[in-house]
Motif scaffolding. Structure first.
Motif, PDB file in Angstrom:
ATOM      1  N   PRO A   1      -8.777  -0.465   6.999  1.00  0.00           N
ATOM      2  CA  PRO A   1      -7.325  -0.652   6.884  1.00  0.00           C
ATOM      3  C   PRO A   1      -6.594   0.284   7.829  1.00  0.00           C
ATOM      4  N   GLY A   2      -5.473  -0.170   8.354  1.00  0.00           N
ATOM      5  CA  GLY A   2      -4.675   0.692   9.214  1.00  0.00           C
ATOM      6  C   GLY A   2      -4.828   0.432  10.689  1.00  0.00           C
TER       7      GLY A   2
ATOM      8  N   THR B   1      -9.060   1.815  -3.405  1.00  0.00           N
ATOM      9  CA  THR B   1      -8.760   0.541  -4.060  1.00  0.00           C
ATOM     10  C   THR B   1      -9.721   0.353  -5.234  1.00  0.00           C
TER      11      THR B   1
ATOM     12  N   ARG C   1      -3.435   9.747   4.621  1.00  0.00           N
ATOM     13  CA  ARG C   1      -3.564  10.056   6.043  1.00  0.00           C
ATOM     14  C   ARG C   1      -3.478  11.570   6.231  1.00  0.00           C
TER      15      ARG C   1
ATOM     16  N   THR D   1       0.838  -1.198   0.000  1.00  0.00           N
ATOM     17  CA  THR D   1       0.000   0.000   0.000  1.00  0.00           C
ATOM     18  C   THR D   1       0.871   1.245   0.000  1.00  0.00           C
TER      19      THR D   1
ATOM     20  N   THR E   1      -3.313   4.916   0.394  1.00  0.00           N
ATOM     21  CA  THR E   1      -3.873   5.395   1.658  1.00  0.00           C
ATOM     22  C   THR E   1      -3.458   6.842   1.880  1.00  0.00           C
TER      23      THR E   1
ATOM     24  N   THR F   1      -8.489   4.786   2.286  1.00  0.00           N
ATOM     25  CA  THR F   1      -7.743   3.980   1.318  1.00  0.00           C
ATOM     26  C   THR F   1      -8.575   3.848   0.045  1.00  0.00           C
TER      27      THR F   1
ATOM     28  N   GLY G   1     -12.537   4.193   4.844  1.00  0.00           N
ATOM     29  CA  GLY G   1     -11.701   4.754   5.896  1.00  0.00           C
ATOM     30  C   GLY G   1     -12.513   5.447   6.957  1.00  0.00           C
TER      31      GLY G   1
ATOM     32  N   VAL H   1       1.392   5.050   0.917  1.00  0.00           N
ATOM     33  CA  VAL H   1       0.855   5.929   1.948  1.00  0.00           C
ATOM     34  C   VAL H   1       1.233   7.370   1.638  1.00  0.00           C
TER      35      VAL H   1
ATOM     36  N   PRO I   1      -3.046  -0.216  -3.632  1.00  0.00           N
ATOM     37  CA  PRO I   1      -3.930   0.665  -2.861  1.00  0.00           C
ATOM     38  C   PRO I   1      -3.191   1.929  -2.418  1.00  0.00           C
TER      39      PRO I   1
ATOM     40  N   ALA J   1      -7.912   8.810   7.957  1.00  0.00           N
ATOM     41  CA  ALA J   1      -7.257   8.062   6.895  1.00  0.00           C
ATOM     42  C   ALA J   1      -8.291   7.376   6.024  1.00  0.00           C
TER      43      ALA J   1
END
Length: 400
Positions: A188-189, A58, A69, A2, A67, A56, A256, A4, A65, A54
């Motif tokens: 996720p995360g 996809t 933040r 992923t 993400t 994501t 998210g 970021v 992916p 955050a």
């Protein structure tokens, strides 16, 4: 793997190489201000606004992916105090006892805090209560729903349409907790250790029905019997209100969790002012609806209006979570609060900002005599100091 991307709320825009689909998804999802970089092909200009957390992206056409933040400018512990106090000002949050561990990001901190509060709530076992149930049964239980029996069974004896109160763990409080746990597990995360503990909480709530996405959350009322659930329920509701899952252009998906700092600051200020003014025999209304013009075509909604015992407005305030400009706060805020004072017949109005070069400033409007106060709250301080500053704003509002 992923990718970021890290941004900071209200920080200057950054130019990044992103697939066009991802950029369009972020723009359409109102996550950040996203636009193609006019000076470089294949790059997008991203600028975070008031939303932190955050998400994501996809889906088809995305090799990996992405993400995004968005970090808040205030420390995570302070953000959680603002959130928790606005949800429950009388709880343990009042002393700043917000369990966010040492996680740097918002989502891991939130997941950790929710799991800890759920664990504390369930430590004495699952709460049970009566739930109204309607079903078709082969035996009579409770009362027969005669109208429904005739409508659905056309005179047949069985099955019987019945209604009864069932004593069960599948009640609103447990359903909200189960739904929040399920939601966090899908995001996720969430750190592996927190995810493991959330799976344990889900197992404890295995006999509870989660709320299906899109359905309205069940109502619950704080009572002495469910007092050990209160903090967990407040945080669970924050998770469910702030979580997002939506389909973006091109078959992409955004998933998210986001907090809107504008809304969070407004909620904190209005609740804290209400608590500071409690016991004076006055009433408070949030987002009070009024009209600017006599034809009632221009609607106004002040964040906070204080009414006297006779129902007459006696103070008005608006919360503004925004960065101060080099020349001071925007003039438009002054015009807005001036309109509120004019419509409500008040001699003074109050604007409450996050931070600022001075804790208080005042402007007397020419030809009207109306005095507009500008207050600045430093959010990066201990909860006791922050509440004391709100208390000073309340003192000016009541003319003390």
């Amino acid at each position: 793997m992923t990718r970021v991307v890290e941004l900071v709320e209200y920080a200057p825009a950054v130019s990044l190489a992103l697939p066009d689909g991802v950029g369009r998804a972020l723009a359409a999802g109102d996550v950040v201000d996203a636009a193609p970089d006019p000076y470089a092909a294949g790059r997008w200009s991203l600028r975070a606004g008031s939303k932190v957390g955050a998400v994501t992206v996809t889906g088809a056409g995305v090799d990996e992916p992405v993400t995004v933040r968005v970090m808040p400018k205030v420390p995570i512990a302070r953000l959680f105090f603002l959130l928790a106090y606005s949800l429950d000002p009388t709880g343990a949050w009042r002393d700043g006892e917000v369990d966010v561990a040492e996680h740097r990001d918002l989502l891991p901190s939130l997941a950790h805090a929710v799991e800890r509060q759920v664990d504390r709530a369930l430590r004495q076992g699952l709460l049970q209560g009566y739930r109204a149930t309607e079903e078709s049964a082969l035996v009579v239980r409770g009362r027969i729903r005669e109208a429904e029996q005739i409508r659905r069974r056309f005179g047949a004896a069985l099955p019987v349409e019945v209604a009864y109160d069932e004593f069960t763990t599948d009640i609103a409080e447990n359903r909200i907790l189960r739904t929040a746990v399920e939601r966090l597990l899908r995001l996720p995360g969430v750190p592996r250790d927190v995810r493991r503990r959330l799976l344990h909480q889900r197992a404890r709530l295995a006999d509870v029905t989660p709320v299906v996405r899109g359905q309205r959350l069940p109502d619950w009322r704080p009572t002495r019997l469910n007092s050990r659930y209160h903090q967990a329920l407040h945080l669970a509701r924050a998770v469910l209100d702030g979580s997002s899952a939506e389909h973006a252009p091109g078959g992409l998906r955004i998933d998210g969790f986001l907090f809107d700092m504008n809304k969070l600051f407004e909620d904190f200020v209005t609740v804290a002012l209400r608590e500071a003014l409690r016991g004076l025999g006055r009433t408070v209304r949030f987002q009070d609806s009024h009209h600017l013009d006599e034809a009632a075509t221009v609607r106004m909604r002040p964040d906070f209006v204080l009414y006297g015992p006779d129902g007459t407005p006696c103070a008005v305030a608006d919360a503004k979570y925004k960065a101060e400009k080099r020349g001071g706060y925007p003039d438009a805020d002054l015009y807005q609060i001036l309109a509120y004072c004019t419509v409500l017949g008040l001699d003074e109005g109050h604007l409450v900002y996050a931070k600022g070069s001075a804790s208080h400033a005042a402007h007397r409007v020419r030809h009207t005599g109306i005095l507009i106060h500008q207050h600045a709250l430093d959010l990066d301080q201990e909860p006791a100091g922050l509440l004391a500053d709100v208390g000073e704003v309340a003192r000016r509002m009541r003319g003390g």
